[in-house]
Design a protein around this motif. Structure first.
Motif, PDB file in Angstrom:
ATOM      1  N   ALA A   5       0.848  -1.193   0.000  1.00 20.10           N
ATOM      2  CA  ALA A   5       0.000   0.000   0.000  1.00 20.10           C
ATOM      3  C   ALA A   5       0.881   1.240   0.000  1.00 20.10           C
ATOM      4  O   ALA A   5       1.841   1.327   0.775  1.00 20.10           O
ATOM      5  CB  ALA A   5      -0.922   0.008   1.221  1.00 20.10           C
ATOM      6  N   LEU A   8      -1.677   5.461   1.389  1.00 15.32           N
ATOM      7  CA  LEU A   8      -3.027   4.919   1.500  1.00 15.32           C
ATOM      8  C   LEU A   8      -3.910   5.755   2.416  1.00 15.32           C
ATOM      9  O   LEU A   8      -3.489   6.209   3.484  1.00 15.32           O
ATOM     10  CB  LEU A   8      -2.954   3.484   2.052  1.00 15.32           C
ATOM     11  CG  LEU A   8      -4.269   2.719   2.148  1.00 15.32           C
ATOM     12  CD1 LEU A   8      -4.850   2.489   0.751  1.00 15.32           C
ATOM     13  CD2 LEU A   8      -4.060   1.377   2.855  1.00 15.32           C
ATOM     14  N   ILE A  59      -3.126   0.321  -3.762  1.00 19.18           N
ATOM     15  CA  ILE A  59      -2.877  -0.982  -3.163  1.00 19.18           C
ATOM     16  C   ILE A  59      -2.579  -1.969  -4.287  1.00 19.18           C
ATOM     17  O   ILE A  59      -3.357  -2.082  -5.241  1.00 19.18           O
ATOM     18  CB  ILE A  59      -4.079  -1.497  -2.348  1.00 19.18           C
ATOM     19  CG1 ILE A  59      -4.442  -0.519  -1.241  1.00 19.18           C
ATOM     20  CG2 ILE A  59      -3.759  -2.876  -1.749  1.00 19.18           C
ATOM     21  CD1 ILE A  59      -5.692  -0.923  -0.464  1.00 19.18           C
TER      22      ILE A  59
END
Length: 202
Positions: A5, A8, A59
């Motif tokens: 990620a 994020l 992601i």
């Protein structure tokens, strides 16, 4: 690498909970999400697993994932033995982790019970065993020790260690107090699997 990620952001119902952080989880790696209720642990797990979209960032997922939490179905109306049979037929012979969970359930005479009739601790062991049958690459566990006595807690800790020994990855979210439990630190966090582990405090 199984999940990565970048920058994020996560949220739910229009409320942003976390923003601008990075994480990576790879094979044999244990990530502990530590924090109080409401800080975004469950939302983060569901976002990483792909069940809800992130509010920002990226992601990247590699391999298969399994998400385990109290709110997800467990074949509530099927007997344990029947649910086990159905998944084993679909995914093949059980792993060591799945066999350990199955033996624990059998020893307690739960094979002919239904998930809806089990205690919280029994359901957690059952859920982890069923998930292990799928042979996912990464397991997201949402409060797997909630409402459990010391014996059941240790069983779940041993199952997690078994997943890591089988070269799977685990992302585990729970309360700060549970994370500090000494026997879990001994058997899970510093166990025999030689896993790499780190803690993300939310």
């Amino acid at each position: 690498m199984l999940v990565r990620a970048s920058d994020l952001g996560i949220g739910f119902g229009g409320v942003e909970l976390l923003k601008g952080f990075n994480l990576e989880v790879g094979e044999c790696q244990l990530l502990l999400l530590s924090g109080d209720n409401g800080v975004g642990k469950s939302c983060l797990l569901q976002t990483l697993a792909g069940l809800i979209p992130q509010t920002s960032g990226e992601i990247r997922r590699f391999g298969n994932a399994s998400l385990i939490g109290a709110e997800f179905g467990l074949f509530e109306n099927l007997k344990v033995s029947r649910a086990w049979q159905l998944l084993a037929r679909r995914f093949g012979p059980p792993s060591e982790t799945a066999r350990t969970a199955q033996s624990w359930l059998q020893e307690r005479g739960l094979s002919h019970r239904r998930a809806r009739d089990m205690s919280g601790g029994e359901r957690n062991v059952y859920a982890l065993g069923l998930a292990a049958l799928t042979r996912a690459d990464i397991y997201y566990l949402d409060e797997p020790f909630a409402g459990m006595d010391a014996q059941s807690t240790q069983v779940v800790a041993d199952l997690v260690t078994s997943l890591l020994r089988d070269r799977r990855a685990v992302v585990l979210a729970d309360h700060v107090g549970v994370m500090a439990t000494p026997h879990l630190r001994l058997r899970l966090f510093f166990g025999e699997a030689g896993e790499r582990r780190f803690v993300l405090e939310l």
